[in-house]
Design a protein around this motif. Sequence first.
Motif, PDB file in Angstrom:
ATOM      1  N   LEU A 183       6.663  -1.590  -7.734  1.00 41.10           N
ATOM      2  CA  LEU A 183       5.343  -2.183  -7.504  1.00 41.10           C
ATOM      3  C   LEU A 183       5.301  -3.634  -7.998  1.00 41.10           C
ATOM      4  O   LEU A 183       4.638  -4.479  -7.399  1.00 41.10           O
ATOM      5  CB  LEU A 183       4.257  -1.365  -8.201  1.00 41.10           C
ATOM      6  N   GLU A 211       4.969   5.588  -9.101  1.00 38.57           N
ATOM      7  CA  GLU A 211       4.003   5.707 -10.191  1.00 38.57           C
ATOM      8  C   GLU A 211       3.462   4.332 -10.554  1.00 38.57           C
ATOM      9  O   GLU A 211       4.098   3.299 -10.307  1.00 38.57           O
ATOM     10  CB  GLU A 211       4.659   6.360 -11.417  1.00 38.57           C
ATOM     11  N   GLU A 212       2.269   4.342 -11.116  1.00 35.42           N
ATOM     12  CA  GLU A 212       1.616   3.077 -11.479  1.00 35.42           C
ATOM     13  C   GLU A 212       2.492   2.296 -12.443  1.00 35.42           C
ATOM     14  O   GLU A 212       3.105   2.858 -13.346  1.00 35.42           O
ATOM     15  CB  GLU A 212       0.256   3.367 -12.131  1.00 35.42           C
ATOM     16  N   ASP A 213       2.547   0.974 -12.258  1.00 36.53           N
ATOM     17  CA  ASP A 213       3.328   0.064 -13.101  1.00 36.53           C
ATOM     18  C   ASP A 213       4.845   0.281 -12.977  1.00 36.53           C
ATOM     19  O   ASP A 213       5.600  -0.042 -13.900  1.00 36.53           O
ATOM     20  CB  ASP A 213       2.918   0.191 -14.581  1.00 36.53           C
ATOM     21  N   SER A 214       5.309   0.840 -11.848  1.00 34.16           N
ATOM     22  CA  SER A 214       6.752   0.945 -11.633  1.00 34.16           C
ATOM     23  C   SER A 214       7.306  -0.424 -11.255  1.00 34.16           C
ATOM     24  O   SER A 214       6.578  -1.300 -10.774  1.00 34.16           O
ATOM     25  CB  SER A 214       7.060   1.948 -10.513  1.00 34.16           C
ATOM     26  N   ILE A 237       3.128  -6.027 -14.783  1.00 39.64           N
ATOM     27  CA  ILE A 237       4.011  -4.859 -14.618  1.00 39.64           C
ATOM     28  C   ILE A 237       5.384  -5.141 -15.222  1.00 39.64           C
ATOM     29  O   ILE A 237       5.918  -4.331 -15.992  1.00 39.64           O
ATOM     30  CB  ILE A 237       4.150  -4.475 -13.131  1.00 39.64           C
ATOM     31  N   GLU A 242       2.327   1.738  -3.382  1.00 36.30           N
ATOM     32  CA  GLU A 242       1.315   2.217  -4.333  1.00 36.30           C
ATOM     33  C   GLU A 242       1.084   3.718  -4.184  1.00 36.30           C
ATOM     34  O   GLU A 242       0.766   4.401  -5.165  1.00 36.30           O
ATOM     35  CB  GLU A 242       0.006   1.454  -4.119  1.00 36.30           C
ATOM     36  N   ASN A 287       4.336  -6.665  -5.461  1.00 35.74           N
ATOM     37  CA  ASN A 287       3.256  -7.626  -5.726  1.00 35.74           C
ATOM     38  C   ASN A 287       3.774  -9.057  -5.691  1.00 35.74           C
ATOM     39  O   ASN A 287       3.115  -9.950  -5.150  1.00 35.74           O
ATOM     40  CB  ASN A 287       2.608  -7.331  -7.083  1.00 35.74           C
ATOM     41  N   LYS A 311      -0.475  -9.543 -11.345  1.00 40.99           N
ATOM     42  CA  LYS A 311      -0.160  -8.109 -11.392  1.00 40.99           C
ATOM     43  C   LYS A 311       1.339  -7.901 -11.563  1.00 40.99           C
ATOM     44  O   LYS A 311       1.780  -7.061 -12.359  1.00 40.99           O
ATOM     45  CB  LYS A 311      -0.651  -7.432 -10.106  1.00 40.99           C
ATOM     46  N   GLU A 329       0.834  -1.213   0.000  1.00 41.97           N
ATOM     47  CA  GLU A 329       0.000   0.000   0.000  1.00 41.97           C
ATOM     48  C   GLU A 329       0.864   1.257   0.000  1.00 41.97           C
ATOM     49  O   GLU A 329       0.574   2.223  -0.709  1.00 41.97           O
ATOM     50  CB  GLU A 329      -0.914   0.006   1.224  1.00 41.97           C
ATOM     51  N   ARG A 343       7.230  -3.218 -18.319  1.00 46.70           N
ATOM     52  CA  ARG A 343       8.420  -2.419 -18.022  1.00 46.70           C
ATOM     53  C   ARG A 343       9.693  -3.007 -18.621  1.00 46.70           C
ATOM     54  O   ARG A 343      10.581  -2.268 -19.054  1.00 46.70           O
ATOM     55  CB  ARG A 343       8.615  -2.297 -16.509  1.00 46.70           C
TER      56      ARG A 343
END
Length: 281
Positions: free
Chosen positions: A142, A136-139, A172, A132, A146, A168, A129, A176
């Motif tokens: 993250l 940034e999203e999809d770093s 990602i 997140e 996950n 997830k 959390e 990336r």
Amino acid sequence: MEVAFNEKELGLASLKIGLKLDREGEDPEKALSFANRALRAFDNDNKPSLPFAMTLQLMGSVNYGLNRFSDSLGYLNRANRVLGRLENEGVSVDDVRPVLHAVQLELANVKTAMGRREEALENLRKCLEIKEMTFEEDSQELGKGNRDLAEAYVAVLNFKEALPYCLKALDIHTKRLGTNSVEVAHDRKLLGIVYCGLEEHEKALEQNVLAQRILKNWNLSSDLLRAEVDAANMMIALGRYDEAVGALRNIVNQTEKDSETRALVLISMAKALCNQEKFAD
């Protein structure tokens, strides 16, 4: 410095040295002495502060490294409470979050070491959390967060909860790093284990084969060997015993004589032969 500086300034200097020594991990007793020095400087104040929380986190980390798990847990819980008070008092979240993440991760490590894996899951969820909210999203951070959580669920055999986090992480890392990255291989290998736990053996084998291709490309022989053993076990679960035995006979020649990996291969071989009713073998 002890001649020229006040107690708080000495505490900050001790904290910095303690953190550096803890990161290096070569002399935990020396790190502990600086952590204790910092704690004496900050523990007298009734008012919570970020340096005090960082010192408690350092005490937790060093004691964990020394296998003093109960002491570590006590310091980390105190650090968690101090950080909670700081957040309530309006201290900048950008300052608090990195320390809070370190505390939650350390709590998860300590609880895992103490055999309290189910409790550790809650701390790992909080870690994710925080990531997140921070990245940034999809770093890539993250993606790793996950996968770490998925692995923790697998460790307690909760494959259903592990699945979305593993998917997830794979999504990602694919975006990336591309489909041929080592991270994607590790995600697919884990996903194969998750599907196996969910009794979806065809899907499990598919993910394992994809992982093996990537590991071969990167010439990661040790990881590849483990993936091949996993694949053979999936074949056994699917009733493809001849294929499994053939694969395992090929694998056993690649292992060292008295290694743990060879032992795992031999156990899998015995399982396949037992299913074929070749009990003597």
